[in-house]
Design a protein around this motif. Sequence first.
Motif, PDB file in Angstrom:
ATOM      1  N   ALA A  46      89.384 -88.983  22.929  1.00 22.92           N
ATOM      2  CA  ALA A  46      90.603 -89.791  22.908  1.00 22.92           C
ATOM      3  C   ALA A  46      90.689 -90.692  24.131  1.00 22.92           C
ATOM      4  O   ALA A  46      90.995 -91.889  24.021  1.00 22.92           O
ATOM      5  CB  ALA A  46      91.828 -88.891  22.816  1.00 22.92           C
ATOM      6  N   VAL A  47      90.448 -90.136  25.304  1.00 22.25           N
ATOM      7  CA  VAL A  47      90.526 -90.929  26.530  1.00 22.25           C
ATOM      8  C   VAL A  47      89.485 -92.044  26.503  1.00 22.25           C
ATOM      9  O   VAL A  47      89.770 -93.198  26.844  1.00 22.25           O
ATOM     10  CB  VAL A  47      90.333 -90.028  27.769  1.00 22.25           C
ATOM     11  N   THR A  48      88.275 -91.709  26.062  1.00 24.42           N
ATOM     12  CA  THR A  48      87.212 -92.710  25.993  1.00 24.42           C
ATOM     13  C   THR A  48      87.538 -93.803  24.985  1.00 24.42           C
ATOM     14  O   THR A  48      87.348 -94.999  25.256  1.00 24.42           O
ATOM     15  CB  THR A  48      85.877 -92.046  25.621  1.00 24.42           C
ATOM     16  N   ALA A  49      88.048 -93.406  23.830  1.00 23.05           N
ATOM     17  CA  ALA A  49      88.366 -94.379  22.783  1.00 23.05           C
ATOM     18  C   ALA A  49      89.447 -95.354  23.206  1.00 23.05           C
ATOM     19  O   ALA A  49      89.520 -96.476  22.691  1.00 23.05           O
ATOM     20  CB  ALA A  49      88.796 -93.649  21.513  1.00 23.05           C
ATOM     21  N   LEU A  50      90.276 -94.933  24.161  1.00 22.89           N
ATOM     22  CA  LEU A  50      91.348 -95.806  24.648  1.00 22.89           C
ATOM     23  C   LEU A  50      90.987 -96.493  25.960  1.00 22.89           C
ATOM     24  O   LEU A  50      91.852 -97.067  26.628  1.00 22.89           O
ATOM     25  CB  LEU A  50      92.636 -94.996  24.790  1.00 22.89           C
TER      26      LEU A  50
ATOM     27  N   ALA B 110      87.182 -90.009  31.273  1.00 20.22           N
ATOM     28  CA  ALA B 110      87.570 -88.601  31.151  1.00 20.22           C
ATOM     29  C   ALA B 110      86.719 -87.708  32.043  1.00 20.22           C
ATOM     30  O   ALA B 110      85.491 -87.818  32.063  1.00 20.22           O
ATOM     31  CB  ALA B 110      87.438 -88.150  29.697  1.00 20.22           C
ATOM     32  N   MET B 111      87.398 -86.808  32.749  1.00 20.24           N
ATOM     33  CA  MET B 111      86.751 -85.770  33.557  1.00 20.24           C
ATOM     34  C   MET B 111      87.340 -84.435  33.118  1.00 20.24           C
ATOM     35  O   MET B 111      88.443 -84.400  32.571  1.00 20.24           O
ATOM     36  CB  MET B 111      87.010 -86.018  35.044  1.00 20.24           C
TER      37      MET B 111
ATOM     38  N   LYS C 169      89.204 -98.266  32.426  1.00 21.69           N
ATOM     39  CA  LYS C 169      90.291 -98.182  33.391  1.00 21.69           C
ATOM     40  C   LYS C 169      91.061 -96.886  33.189  1.00 21.69           C
ATOM     41  O   LYS C 169      91.394 -96.531  32.066  1.00 21.69           O
ATOM     42  CB  LYS C 169      91.233 -99.373  33.217  1.00 21.69           C
ATOM     43  N   GLY C 170      91.354 -96.201  34.284  1.00 23.53           N
ATOM     44  CA  GLY C 170      92.176 -95.002  34.217  1.00 23.53           C
ATOM     45  C   GLY C 170      91.356 -93.735  34.225  1.00 23.53           C
ATOM     46  O   GLY C 170      90.685 -93.422  33.247  1.00 23.53           O
ATOM     47  N   ARG C 171      91.436 -92.966  35.326  1.00 18.41           N
ATOM     48  CA  ARG C 171      90.713 -91.699  35.461  1.00 18.41           C
ATOM     49  C   ARG C 171      91.635 -90.553  35.039  1.00 18.41           C
ATOM     50  O   ARG C 171      92.705 -90.387  35.609  1.00 18.41           O
ATOM     51  CB  ARG C 171      90.256 -91.501  36.897  1.00 18.41           C
ATOM     52  N   VAL C 172      91.199 -89.774  34.062  1.00 19.08           N
ATOM     53  CA  VAL C 172      92.011 -88.676  33.546  1.00 19.08           C
ATOM     54  C   VAL C 172      91.251 -87.367  33.713  1.00 19.08           C
ATOM     55  O   VAL C 172      90.158 -87.199  33.151  1.00 19.08           O
ATOM     56  CB  VAL C 172      92.365 -88.865  32.060  1.00 19.08           C
TER      57      VAL C 172
ATOM     58  N   ASP D 177      86.286 -85.948  44.980  1.00 14.35           N
ATOM     59  CA  ASP D 177      85.330 -87.048  44.933  1.00 14.35           C
ATOM     60  C   ASP D 177      85.822 -88.215  44.079  1.00 14.35           C
ATOM     61  O   ASP D 177      85.973 -89.336  44.551  1.00 14.35           O
ATOM     62  CB  ASP D 177      83.977 -86.547  44.405  1.00 14.35           C
ATOM     63  N   LEU D 178      86.074 -87.939  42.809  1.00 11.81           N
ATOM     64  CA  LEU D 178      86.394 -89.005  41.868  1.00 11.81           C
ATOM     65  C   LEU D 178      87.868 -89.393  41.872  1.00 11.81           C
ATOM     66  O   LEU D 178      88.220 -90.532  41.574  1.00 11.81           O
ATOM     67  CB  LEU D 178      85.990 -88.579  40.451  1.00 11.81           C
TER      68      LEU D 178
END
Length: 269
Positions: free
Chosen positions: A25-29, A33-34, A2-5, A69-70
């Motif tokens: 970090a984004v993935t671990a939480l 991540a983009m 959840k959550g696109r960064v 797009d994303l």
Amino acid sequence: MKGRVLIIAGSDSGGGAGIQADIKAVTALGGFAMTAITALTAQNTLGVHGVAGVPIDFIRQQIAVVLDDLGADALKTGMLHDVPVIEAVCEEIAARATGVPLVADPVMVAKGGHPLLAPAAVETLKARLLPLATVITPNLPEAEVLVGRPIRDVPGMREAAAALRGLGVPAVLLKGGHLEGDVVTDLLVTADGAEEFVSPRIATRHTHGTGCTLASAIAAGLAQGLSLRGAVVRARAYVQAAIAAAPGFGAGHGPLDHGVTVDPSRIPG
């Protein structure tokens, strides 16, 4: 997930900081991540050995195609090394991501001392990027450059954070890790007031990428709907755990364990 960064920052070939730390970090939480890469560095735990900028038009294109797009639920900026890069990034954010929370980490110097922001770009950073941010996350040396005076204690941090808010920033998380002592005090200042977050200092040289990691962890929290305070609290706890679990790689300032939240034993196979 959840959550696109969308992370707009430089690459660290050593994997401890920059885009690589941001993605981890984004993935671990639990976020997605983009990236839009602004620069490449030849870097390890001993320092930055070379920097190659990415063409401005290609930086713009990375941002545009991802957002068109994303989409994104939060943005995070890191290394924006000169005036043209800052201006291009700010223009793309203003055109394509109005209203999306932005965590701006004003990266100026690498852990080993190598400059990552041209001196002439400081005023552009203050005038263009900071007013777009939801929160900025400077460390003390970065804040000293932005406010033009030394910061030697927590009262000085409060004065500096207030001055930074005066530049048009809604919120400031001023990181106090560069002060001496057995505890680390970070200061969150918003329109509602100031709050100190105090934690024991972990005695280690393995702190490479802590600033990038913290800012991206905050961005992940905002992308997932946490309040700013909630995102800061979780991000600080995550970074502390990642420092404590650092693998000890490298001969210099080593990386954190960004995967401290991940339990491979839960994967069947």
